[in-house]
Design an enzyme around this catalytic site. Structure first.
Site: not given
Ligand code: ASP
Length: 364
Positions: A321, A129-130, A50, A63, A202
């Site tokens: 456990e 970010t994923d 992103t 986007y 995340k």
């Molecule tokens: N789907 C995107 C990615 O991981 C989300 C992001 O970058 O925030 O490339």
């Protein structure tokens, strides 16, 4: 004119004292000379996400990730060129949902080469970010140098109003070039925080404050263009994994635990060739009887089984456990399932011994 010099110097030579800066009035040519000599060298490796995403309008959420090339990213944040001598390379341009082992190996090999050849003092990796946390952990386990490797992303695309990418990128370059980051190794910079690659995850699908280290908090805080560190993890790999000659990693799959789960997924993964299984278990890594039986059968047939948890924080504890010793399992300690998978894949490049693997999970 004089004010401009003072400002440029203050930005470019942030490690010099204000007193020194206030009295210096170099010419432009002298300035360039000073900067080239003293500026840290940072290479930005761009992979997409992103932070390189573009949408149709500043206010709509839709986007596409991985649209903006590295040159545009470099031009988007002129302030970062005051902090370091920056070069950029496009390693990939993908949404990180498409991140893969091939690109991990490519990144790791390139970063090791950069430090081995003294091409830069620090590396910044722009990333979606994923799966950013998985790439960060993989790099932290395979980069031989302790020089800064800073992963950074954004939650809003570059075209959005109040986009977070430019600020995050500037912070990432600042952290990478700060003298106090010299031996920080692989970290994640997002939303004015610095996290250890091992601990960060995340936690929210859309919020800009999505990255957290739920068990231990951030290593450092960023404010006013400076970073202050507070903690360092005692979990540091005693030996980094050498992936120089590898073009793939052993197959490790993740099994998700839920009420009334059947063992069918486990059977499919084994039939598909899994060499290791990470179980994202209930509570402290628990399972129902059919899933437990299938995992035990897998472990006893030589597949490395590591119990982790779907809970999102806390440790999975050994022989409490669940009788891990009798069933042939290791536990992931505080690693979440996706991080445990990374460590198990790398561990399996050197050993199948579950006791050795357990030791690695407690130390790394
Ligand atoms: N789907 C995107 C990615 O991981 C989300 C992001 O970058 O925030 O490339």
């Amino acid at each position: 004119m004089k004010r401009m010099f003072v400002l440029t110097l203050a930005l470019g030579l942030s490690f010099q004292s204000q007193a020194q800066i206030a009295t210096a009035t170099p010419t432009k040519a002298e300035m360039t000379k000073i900067q080239t000599k003293t500026q840290p060298r940072v290479i930005i490796l761009a992979t997409g996400g992103t932070i390189a995403g573009a949408g149709e309008s500043a206010t709509k959420a839709a986007y596409k990730a991985g649209q903006v090339p590295i040159d545009a990213l470099l031009n988007a944040v002129p302030e970062m060129h005051q902090l370091a001598k920056i070069e950029g390379e496009q390693v990939a341009n993908i949404g990180s949902q498409d991140m893969n082992i091939e690109t991990w190996l490519k990144l790791s090999k390139r970063i090791n080469q950069i430090f081995d050849n003294n091409e830069a003092d620090a590396v910044v990796v722009t990333h979606g970010t994923d799966t950013l946390e998985e790439t960060a952990y993989f790099l932290s386990l395979t980069i031989r140098s302790n020089k800064p490797v800073v992963l950074v992303g954004a939650m809003r695309p570059s075209t959005a109003m109040s986009q977070d990418g430019n600020r995050n990128l500037l912070d990432a370059v600042m952290v990478a070039s700060a003298p106090q980051s010299k031996n920080i190794g692989t970290v994640v910079v997002m939303n004015e925080l610095v996290f250890a690659a091992r601990d960060v995850t995340k936690t929210n699908t859309t919020s800009t404050a999505t990255f957290q280290s739920r068990n231990f908090g951030p290593l450092g805080l960023i404010y006013d263009g400076k970073v202050n560190y507070y903690y360092q993890s005692t979990h540091q790999p005693t030996k980094k994994f050498n992936v120089d000659k590898l073009d793939k990693l052993p197959q490790v799959d993740i099994v998700y635990g839920y009420a009334d789960a059947s063992p069918k997924a486990i059977e499919c993964m084994i039939a598909d060739g899994a060499k290791g299984l990470v179980y994202a278990g209930l509570g402290n890594g628990n399972f129902n009887a059919p899933v437990g039986a299938a995992l035990e059968k897998a472990a006893k047939s030589g597949i490395a089984v590591v119990r982790s948890a779907r809970a999102g924080s806390g440790r999975v504890t050994l022989n409490n456990e669940v009788n891990d010793a009798a069933m042939g399992f290791a536990v992931a300690d505080d690693l979440n399932p996706q991080k445990a998978r990374v460590l198990l894949m790398l561990s399996l490049t050197g050993t199948n011994d579950i006791k050795v693997i357990q030791d690695i999970f407690f130390k790394y």
